[in-house]
Structure formats: C-alpha cells, structure tokens
Design a protein around this motif. Structure first.
Motif, PDB file in Angstrom:
ATOM      1  N   SER A   1      22.849  32.004  38.451  1.00 18.91           N
ATOM      2  CA  SER A   1      23.858  32.171  39.484  1.00 18.91           C
ATOM      3  C   SER A   1      24.902  31.076  39.426  1.00 18.91           C
ATOM      4  O   SER A   1      25.882  31.098  40.164  1.00 18.91           O
TER       5      SER A   1
ATOM      6  N   SER B   1      36.452  42.575  29.947  1.00 13.75           N
ATOM      7  CA  SER B   1      35.988  43.609  30.850  1.00 13.75           C
ATOM      8  C   SER B   1      36.716  44.893  30.572  1.00 13.75           C
ATOM      9  O   SER B   1      37.750  44.907  29.915  1.00 13.75           O
TER      10      SER B   1
ATOM     11  N   PHE C   1      40.686  43.032  35.999  1.00 12.60           N
ATOM     12  CA  PHE C   1      39.473  42.245  36.216  1.00 12.60           C
ATOM     13  C   PHE C   1      39.484  40.997  35.343  1.00 12.60           C
ATOM     14  O   PHE C   1      39.049  39.925  35.749  1.00 12.60           O
TER      15      PHE C   1
ATOM     16  N   ILE D   1      38.993  37.112  36.479  1.00 10.73           N
ATOM     17  CA  ILE D   1      38.013  36.212  35.863  1.00 10.73           C
ATOM     18  C   ILE D   1      38.688  34.918  35.422  1.00 10.73           C
ATOM     19  O   ILE D   1      38.141  33.823  35.592  1.00 10.73           O
TER      20      ILE D   1
ATOM     21  N   VAL E   1      39.148  32.748  38.343  1.00 10.39           N
ATOM     22  CA  VAL E   1      37.861  32.210  38.789  1.00 10.39           C
ATOM     23  C   VAL E   1      37.415  31.058  37.901  1.00 10.39           C
ATOM     24  O   VAL E   1      36.904  30.043  38.376  1.00 10.39           O
TER      25      VAL E   1
ATOM     26  N   LYS F   1      28.829  38.868  29.541  1.00 10.85           N
ATOM     27  CA  LYS F   1      28.953  39.808  30.646  1.00 10.85           C
ATOM     28  C   LYS F   1      27.802  40.807  30.688  1.00 10.85           C
ATOM     29  O   LYS F   1      27.356  41.286  29.644  1.00 10.85           O
TER      30      LYS F   1
ATOM     31  N   ASP G   1      30.165  44.629  36.558  1.00 14.26           N
ATOM     32  CA  ASP G   1      31.354  43.816  36.330  1.00 14.26           C
ATOM     33  C   ASP G   1      31.239  42.399  36.900  1.00 14.26           C
ATOM     34  O   ASP G   1      31.839  41.467  36.392  1.00 14.26           O
ATOM     35  N   ASP G   2      30.483  42.247  37.977  1.00 17.47           N
ATOM     36  CA  ASP G   2      30.438  40.968  38.677  1.00 17.47           C
ATOM     37  C   ASP G   2      29.230  40.119  38.298  1.00 17.47           C
ATOM     38  O   ASP G   2      28.917  39.145  38.982  1.00 17.47           O
ATOM     39  N   LYS G   3      28.541  40.466  37.211  1.00 13.87           N
ATOM     40  CA  LYS G   3      27.346  39.722  36.831  1.00 13.87           C
ATOM     41  C   LYS G   3      27.414  39.288  35.367  1.00 13.87           C
ATOM     42  O   LYS G   3      28.090  39.902  34.549  1.00 13.87           O
ATOM     43  N   THR G   4      26.682  38.209  35.072  1.00 15.63           N
ATOM     44  CA  THR G   4      26.490  37.820  33.686  1.00 15.63           C
ATOM     45  C   THR G   4      25.050  38.114  33.298  1.00 15.63           C
ATOM     46  O   THR G   4      24.121  37.925  34.087  1.00 15.63           O
TER      47      THR G   4
END
Length: 348
Positions: free
Chosen positions: A7, A16, A21, A25, A28, A239, A244-247
């Motif tokens: 996390s 992506s 997106f 990223i 971010v 990824k 989309d929001d997780k590794t």
C-alpha cells in the motif's frame, strides 16, 4: 526483493488503458515525491513529464546544489528533444518518418536508411531469432488492420492472407550499404515493441554523458534507472492488469531497466473476447496466454522487445527462455491473475 500488493508506493511508472489516467498517475508520482523528500533535497531533484511517441514520458534526475539551474533546464530539453527526434524517425503515423518511407518503398526497391535505424532493425532481427519469431516487427502486416479506438479488427480471411507476409526474414538488411528491402510486397513493419526502449536508452546516455549519477527515464511501460535515489532504491510499481487503481507488485531497483507489456493498454472487448495490441505473429490475433509481462535487465532496448516476446510466448515457454538468460529476469501475471517470477528473483 518483491513487495506484492504493497500500500506504500514511492514511484509508479506504468501504462494504463486510459491516457487521462496516465496523466493522473504522473501527478500522483510527483505528489508522493514531494512528500517523501525534504524541501532542501527536493530542490536538487529536477523532473518533467511530457507527451511523446503516443504515451507519457518522464525524466527525473538529481543535481548537486552547486549546479546552475540552466543545467537542469538544458538536460530536460535535450531528453525531450531526443524522444521527439526518435518519434519523427520511427513513427508509423508520420508520413515523412524513415519507418513510413521504408513501408512505402522497400517492397519495390532498396531503401537507404540511417545507421541508427539499421542498427535497431538488426537488434529486432536478433531478438526475433532468439525468440523463434515470437518477436517480429513484420506483425504490422496485419497489425495495421486493427483499430482499437474504433473497435475494428480484420476478419479471418484478411488475417490468413496477411500471415504470408509476417516473417522477420523478409526484412533483408545490407550492412555494406546501410539499406533495407522487403522480400514480400505485402510486408509492413512497426517498431512499437522496441522503439521506446531505444529512446529511453539514448536519453539515459545523455544524462550519463552530463555526469548525472541518479536519474529515471520512462516512456510508457519502459523505464531505466541510473544509480539509486540517494541512498535508497527507486521503487517501480507494476500495474494490476485488472484494477486501474492498484499495483500488483512494487520493485526496489537501481541501475536497471524494466519494461511491462500488458493486454490492458490498447484494447476492446467484443463478444466477451479481448482484442489488444500485442499480436501473436504466428496467428495474426491478439496473444492471450498471459495478461502482463515485465522484464528486468540492463539493456533498455532488449528489455522492451523481450517483454513483448515473452507475452506472446506465454508462461511456460516464456519463463523457460528467461531462465536461460542470466542477465534478464521476468515477472509474469497469468490469466488467473497469479504472479510468477523467474529463478533469479526467487533467490532473493
């Protein structure tokens, strides 16, 4: 070495399916970097993200306090210019590019090309031989008939006809004249599986030549790291192929290159079947043995091409090849979203 499903993400360099997106990223990434660095240290880091080669590129490097601000600006400009130059040379979407001229003329006559492009085509053939044709730039002979934004694909008759032109040996290179000619009038080539790695390699060389010791260059799913991040490794996230929001995993790396190929970058789904841009040159259809492949090694050009080849080869055949190449490692996510790593990574 591998911290799966972490996390805490220091830096995510990925591609992506949605271009917007990717922009988010990038923002971010920069936010995390600012939070994780002191104001004094962050002032020594210089970075920029920009659009090129149909993706988002990023450059980041460290300069000592004694360096002039113009030095950072000129290095960033040099990196951006180099990527734009390569795009102008190797894009199939630019009519005046060397690649477009080859595709237009090489079926009917010998085409003289730059030493740089000749060397890259030679690399592509070497990797094609290494992978038994699973990496093949002539896949474009059918690839150009796919349009992922319009959800268009060729019918089976068109694929069957094009398969006769998909053969890396049909690209005939003559080193003495730095020229190329196609053996088949229907042959087309595309460097999408190798050109970004080449661009990253050239750009990291620009920074090395300027005595930069700590840097990151990325273009889409291709990243090269120079040195560490001042006493700690760079953290590169792979990824999650279906979120989309997780590794799926993050890797601490220094002085390495990594390239990720996935079926989530450019695709559409029709009748429950995913059609994406990684084409199996043996079938003319999207490769569907795995969903994500990341290759780690020292050579950005070969890492880029190998991630495509191993994706096409699939888990068993692809991992067997990587385990025979001591200078490369692999992380493969299969269709059940299970993560597999090569022998060298298992030893850490």
């Amino acid at each position: 070495m591998i911290d799966a499903n972490s996390s805490t993400i220091t830096t995510i360099i990925t591609t992506s399916k949605a271009y917007t997106f990717m922009r988010i990223i990038s923002l971010v990434i920069m936010l995390f970097l600012s939070l994780l660095s002191s104001n004094a240290a962050f002032a020594q880091w210089h970075q920029k993200s920009f659009d090129v080669m149909g993706t988002l590129a990023h450059v980041e490097f460290w300069l000592p306090d004694t360096a002039e601000s113009s030095t950072a600006e000129s290095l960033i400009a040099a990196v951006e210019h180099e990527m734009q130059r390569i795009d102008q040379t190797m894009s199939p979407y630019i009519a005046t590019s060397e690649l477009s001229i080859i595709n237009r003329d090489a079926a009917t006559k010998t085409v003289a090309i730059s030493p740089e492009l000749f060397d890259l085509l030679t690399d592509a053939q070497d990797i094609a031989k290494l992978t038994n044709g699973m990496f093949d730039i002539t896949y474009a002979s059918i690839g150009y008939q796919y349009d992922y934004r319009k959800h268009q694909k060729p019918d089976q008759a068109a694929i069957n006809n094009a398969l006769k032109a998909i053969n890396y040996q049909a690209v005939m290179l003559d080193k003495s004249t730095s020229s190329v000619r196609f053996a088949n009038t229907d042959v087309k080539i595309d460097l999408g599986g190798i050109a970004k790695g080449h661009a990253v390699k050239n750009c990291i060389s620009i920074l090395k030549d300027a005595s930069i010791e700590h840097a990151l260059i990325s273009a889409g799913g291709d990243t090269t790291l120079l040195g560490d991040r001042i006493g700690r490794p760079w953290f590169v996230g792979i990824k999650h192929p279906r979120a989309d929001d997780k590794t799926a995993v993050q890797l601490p790396l220094s002085n390495e290159s990594i390239s990720t190929s996935g079926d989530y970058e450019r695709y559409f789904i029709e009748d429950g079947v995913r059609y994406h841009h990684i084409i199996n040159p043996k079938t003319g259809d999207s490769a569907r043995n795995v969903v994500s492949v990341s290759i780690i090694g020292k050579n950005p050009t070969f890492v880029d091409a190998l991630s495509t080849a191993i994706f096409v080869m699939g888990l068993q055949q692809g991992m067997a090849l990587i385990n025979e190449l001591p200078e490369y490692e692999a992380i493969i996510i299969d269709n059940q979203q299970t993560l597999h790593v090569s022998t060298g990574l298992q030893q850490d």
